[in-house]
Design an enzyme around this catalytic site. Sequence first.
Site, PDB file in Angstrom:
ATOM      1  N   GLY A  15       0.811  -1.217   0.000  1.00 33.00           N
ATOM      2  CA  GLY A  15       0.000   0.000   0.000  1.00 33.00           C
ATOM      3  C   GLY A  15       0.844   1.266   0.000  1.00 33.00           C
ATOM      4  O   GLY A  15       2.073   1.218   0.146  1.00 33.00           O
ATOM      5  N   THR A  84      -1.325  -2.053   8.903  1.00 34.90           N
ATOM      6  CA  THR A  84      -1.824  -0.957   8.046  1.00 34.90           C
ATOM      7  C   THR A  84      -2.902  -1.425   7.072  1.00 34.90           C
ATOM      8  O   THR A  84      -3.665  -0.619   6.567  1.00 34.90           O
ATOM      9  CB  THR A  84      -0.672  -0.327   7.206  1.00 34.90           C
ATOM     10  OG1 THR A  84      -0.366  -1.170   6.105  1.00 34.90           O
ATOM     11  CG2 THR A  84       0.565  -0.074   8.023  1.00 34.90           C
ATOM     12  N   ALA A  85      -2.945  -2.733   6.761  1.00 28.69           N
ATOM     13  CA  ALA A  85      -3.853  -3.222   5.709  1.00 28.69           C
ATOM     14  C   ALA A  85      -5.315  -2.979   6.073  1.00 28.69           C
ATOM     15  O   ALA A  85      -5.752  -3.285   7.184  1.00 28.69           O
ATOM     16  CB  ALA A  85      -3.625  -4.717   5.469  1.00 28.69           C
ATOM     17  N   SER A 128      -7.227   6.307  11.742  1.00 29.76           N
ATOM     18  CA  SER A 128      -7.445   7.481  10.889  1.00 29.76           C
ATOM     19  C   SER A 128      -8.121   8.575  11.709  1.00 29.76           C
ATOM     20  O   SER A 128      -8.756   8.283  12.733  1.00 29.76           O
ATOM     21  CB  SER A 128      -8.367   7.059   9.739  1.00 29.76           C
ATOM     22  OG  SER A 128      -8.882   8.175   9.072  1.00 29.76           O
ATOM     23  N   LYS A 167     -13.222   2.348   9.864  1.00 31.28           N
ATOM     24  CA  LYS A 167     -12.105   2.788  10.709  1.00 31.28           C
ATOM     25  C   LYS A 167     -12.542   2.932  12.164  1.00 31.28           C
ATOM     26  O   LYS A 167     -11.787   2.614  13.079  1.00 31.28           O
ATOM     27  CB  LYS A 167     -11.515   4.114  10.189  1.00 31.28           C
ATOM     28  CG  LYS A 167     -10.921   4.055   8.798  1.00 31.28           C
ATOM     29  CD  LYS A 167      -9.948   2.916   8.578  1.00 31.28           C
ATOM     30  CE  LYS A 167      -8.585   3.084   9.194  1.00 31.28           C
ATOM     31  NZ  LYS A 167      -7.711   1.906   8.933  1.00 31.28           N
ATOM     32  N   PRO A 190      -3.821   9.282  11.122  1.00 33.18           N
ATOM     33  CA  PRO A 190      -3.451  10.311  10.140  1.00 33.18           C
ATOM     34  C   PRO A 190      -4.680  10.951   9.498  1.00 33.18           C
ATOM     35  O   PRO A 190      -5.737  10.320   9.384  1.00 33.18           O
ATOM     36  CB  PRO A 190      -2.651   9.537   9.067  1.00 33.18           C
ATOM     37  CG  PRO A 190      -2.572   8.122   9.525  1.00 33.18           C
ATOM     38  CD  PRO A 190      -3.555   7.918  10.636  1.00 33.18           C
ATOM     39  N   VAL A 193      -3.424  11.779   3.624  1.00 26.44           N
ATOM     40  CA  VAL A 193      -1.986  11.535   3.430  1.00 26.44           C
ATOM     41  C   VAL A 193      -1.602  11.794   1.969  1.00 26.44           C
ATOM     42  O   VAL A 193      -2.168  11.175   1.052  1.00 26.44           O
ATOM     43  CB  VAL A 193      -1.625  10.089   3.828  1.00 26.44           C
ATOM     44  CG1 VAL A 193      -0.117   9.871   3.689  1.00 26.44           C
ATOM     45  CG2 VAL A 193      -2.072   9.800   5.270  1.00 26.44           C
TER      46      VAL A 193
HETATM   47  N1  NAP Z   1      -4.179   7.487   2.667  1.00 26.41           N
HETATM   48  C1  NAP Z   1      -4.745   8.211   3.626  1.00 26.41           C
HETATM   49  O1  NAP Z   1      -4.989   9.403   3.439  1.00 26.41           O
HETATM   50  C2  NAP Z   1      -5.064   7.579   4.965  1.00 26.41           C
HETATM   51  C3  NAP Z   1      -5.466   8.432   6.009  1.00 26.41           C
HETATM   52  C4  NAP Z   1      -5.733   7.887   7.250  1.00 26.41           C
HETATM   53  C5  NAP Z   1      -5.623   6.536   7.453  1.00 26.41           C
HETATM   54  N2  NAP Z   1      -5.240   5.712   6.435  1.00 26.41           N
HETATM   55  C6  NAP Z   1      -5.124   4.284   6.701  1.00 26.41           C
HETATM   56  O2  NAP Z   1      -3.816   3.850   6.369  1.00 26.41           O
HETATM   57  C7  NAP Z   1      -3.835   2.493   5.947  1.00 26.41           C
HETATM   58  C8  NAP Z   1      -3.153   2.374   4.608  1.00 26.41           C
HETATM   59  O3  NAP Z   1      -3.831   3.194   3.692  1.00 26.41           O
HETATM   60  P1  NAP Z   1      -3.200   3.607   2.268  1.00 26.41           P
HETATM   61  O4  NAP Z   1      -3.607   4.989   2.012  1.00 26.41           O
HETATM   62  O5  NAP Z   1      -1.791   3.253   2.228  1.00 26.41           O
HETATM   63  O6  NAP Z   1      -4.106   2.715   1.286  1.00 26.41           O
HETATM   64  P2  NAP Z   1      -3.726   1.567   0.259  1.00 26.41           P
HETATM   65  O7  NAP Z   1      -2.597   1.971  -0.587  1.00 26.41           O
HETATM   66  O8  NAP Z   1      -5.007   1.189  -0.424  1.00 26.41           O
HETATM   67  O9  NAP Z   1      -3.262   0.396   1.206  1.00 26.41           O
HETATM   68  C9  NAP Z   1      -4.169  -0.502   1.813  1.00 26.41           C
HETATM   69  C10 NAP Z   1      -3.546  -1.869   1.815  1.00 26.41           C
HETATM   70  O10 NAP Z   1      -4.458  -2.815   2.402  1.00 26.41           O
HETATM   71  C11 NAP Z   1      -4.490  -3.968   1.585  1.00 26.41           C
HETATM   72  N3  NAP Z   1      -5.747  -4.709   1.705  1.00 26.41           N
HETATM   73  C12 NAP Z   1      -6.997  -4.294   1.394  1.00 26.41           C
HETATM   74  N4  NAP Z   1      -7.878  -5.304   1.584  1.00 26.41           N
HETATM   75  C13 NAP Z   1      -7.160  -6.377   2.012  1.00 26.41           C
HETATM   76  C14 NAP Z   1      -7.478  -7.697   2.369  1.00 26.41           C
HETATM   77  N5  NAP Z   1      -8.738  -8.170   2.323  1.00 26.41           N
HETATM   78  N6  NAP Z   1      -6.477  -8.522   2.779  1.00 26.41           N
HETATM   79  C15 NAP Z   1      -5.200  -8.098   2.816  1.00 26.41           C
HETATM   80  N7  NAP Z   1      -4.819  -6.838   2.488  1.00 26.41           N
HETATM   81  C16 NAP Z   1      -5.788  -5.985   2.095  1.00 26.41           C
HETATM   82  C17 NAP Z   1      -4.316  -3.436   0.169  1.00 26.41           C
HETATM   83  O11 NAP Z   1      -3.924  -4.476  -0.697  1.00 26.41           O
HETATM   84  P3  NAP Z   1      -4.251  -4.317  -2.289  1.00 26.41           P
HETATM   85  O12 NAP Z   1      -3.484  -3.107  -2.722  1.00 26.41           O
HETATM   86  O13 NAP Z   1      -3.721  -5.564  -2.880  1.00 26.41           O
HETATM   87  O14 NAP Z   1      -5.721  -4.153  -2.387  1.00 26.41           O
HETATM   88  C18 NAP Z   1      -3.231  -2.383   0.404  1.00 26.41           C
HETATM   89  O15 NAP Z   1      -1.953  -2.986   0.405  1.00 26.41           O
HETATM   90  C19 NAP Z   1      -5.294   2.075   5.953  1.00 26.41           C
HETATM   91  O16 NAP Z   1      -5.564   1.416   7.170  1.00 26.41           O
HETATM   92  C20 NAP Z   1      -6.042   3.400   5.884  1.00 26.41           C
HETATM   93  O17 NAP Z   1      -7.325   3.321   6.427  1.00 26.41           O
HETATM   94  C21 NAP Z   1      -4.974   6.206   5.181  1.00 26.41           C
END
Ligand code: NAP
Length: 325
Positions: A15, A84-85, A128, A167, A190, A193
């Site tokens: 991710g 994080t997933a 989050s 979340k 966060p 991001v």
């Molecule tokens: N980006 C932001 O602004 C933000 C803000 C606050 C919190 N967060 C949190 O940070 C974390 C990472 O977010 P990110 O922005 O980096 O998003 P991301 O790039 O979509 O990463 C999410 C990861 O979770 C994996 N995933 C989803 N469903 C899954 C499943 N059933 N089994 C195993 N793995 C699974 C995805 O795999 P695939 O890619 O193969 O689907 C991906 O590697 C999340 O918990 C998110 O809620 C993100």
Amino acid sequence: MSGEGKAVCVTGGSGFIASWLVKHLLLRGYTVHSTVLNLRDPNQVAHLLAFDGSNERLHLFEADLLEENSFDPAIKGCDGVFHTASPVTFSPLATKAELVDPAVKGTLNVLGSCVRTPSVKRVVVTSSTASILIKENPISPDDVVDETWFSDKEYVEENKQWYILSKILAEEAAWKYAKEKGIDIVTLHPCWVIGPMLQPRLSLINQLILDLIKEGVEFSPAGNYRFIDVRDVANAHIHAFELPSASGRYCLIGVTVHSSKALKIIGKLYPSLALPDKYKEDLLIAPSYQVSQEKAKQLGITLTSLEVSLRDTVESLKDKNFLNF
Ligand SMILES: NC(=O)c1ccc[n+]([C@@H]2O[C@H](COP(=O)([O-])OP(=O)(O)OC[C@H]3O[C@@H](n4cnc5c(N)ncnc54)[C@H](OP(=O)(O)O)[C@@H]3O)[C@@H](O)[C@H]2O)c1
């Protein structure tokens, strides 16, 4: 390098945030066990295998949040786990079950593996600000949001905001389970991001930044945004694991900025980039609520400036051909 001789697991390593976390952990000398959904998908693994230290200290595992015990092999022998997933999408087509089930069951699955692995000393869970500041009553400019705040679960459910609900419920489940089983967890919260992408896929918030740059599509109703750089979020995870005194919840909010100001910064950095006309005039900016950074400061991370974050976001969008100018 304080990670030498230690192994840690990162769930969902391909991710946006997790890729930077894996990279920084390798640079600090850790052995990293990273899980991905599909080991045969080059989009998930190729960039991870190219990091400095990968050949020697990166081990990849396949694991699905919805599969019981699927994280056991990856967590075996680890000192710490970064969970994080979780599915990340605002698509109106995504159902409640598609978002909430992997988030909640997945968190309990990962924590279950940690309970069965006595070497694990701490679990850092990526939550989050979605579980902190979503309220039915508008937050006033006099309010100061901090770690004591909790989002209104019923309001979010009534409005079918399934990502936000996922979340909230995942964090709730994590704290309840950790208290019952006596495991040490820290949750990080966060805001939006942004920053450069290591993975080939466009990250959700960078997609929204792209929509703002190209078409002026706002994703925050009043145009006020809270951003943090992805590299700072990755570092906060590492500090939350390494710092013995780290505990509880941490809001990770870098800057509050109005879209017109963010676009002005981008326009100055890239004069040849055509920005939407409406931002050429000074817009009336409604005051936004305040956010406490006091607790986050205790993690000892240095925040990247907004100018650098926006510049590196645009460079990354350009490098990966999502933005052409
Ligand atoms: N980006 C932001 O602004 C933000 C803000 C606050 C919190 N967060 C949190 O940070 C974390 C990472 O977010 P990110 O922005 O980096 O998003 P991301 O790039 O979509 O990463 C999410 C990861 O979770 C994996 N995933 C989803 N469903 C899954 C499943 N059933 N089994 C195993 N793995 C699974 C995805 O795999 P695939 O890619 O193969 O689907 C991906 O590697 C999340 O918990 C998110 O809620 C993100």
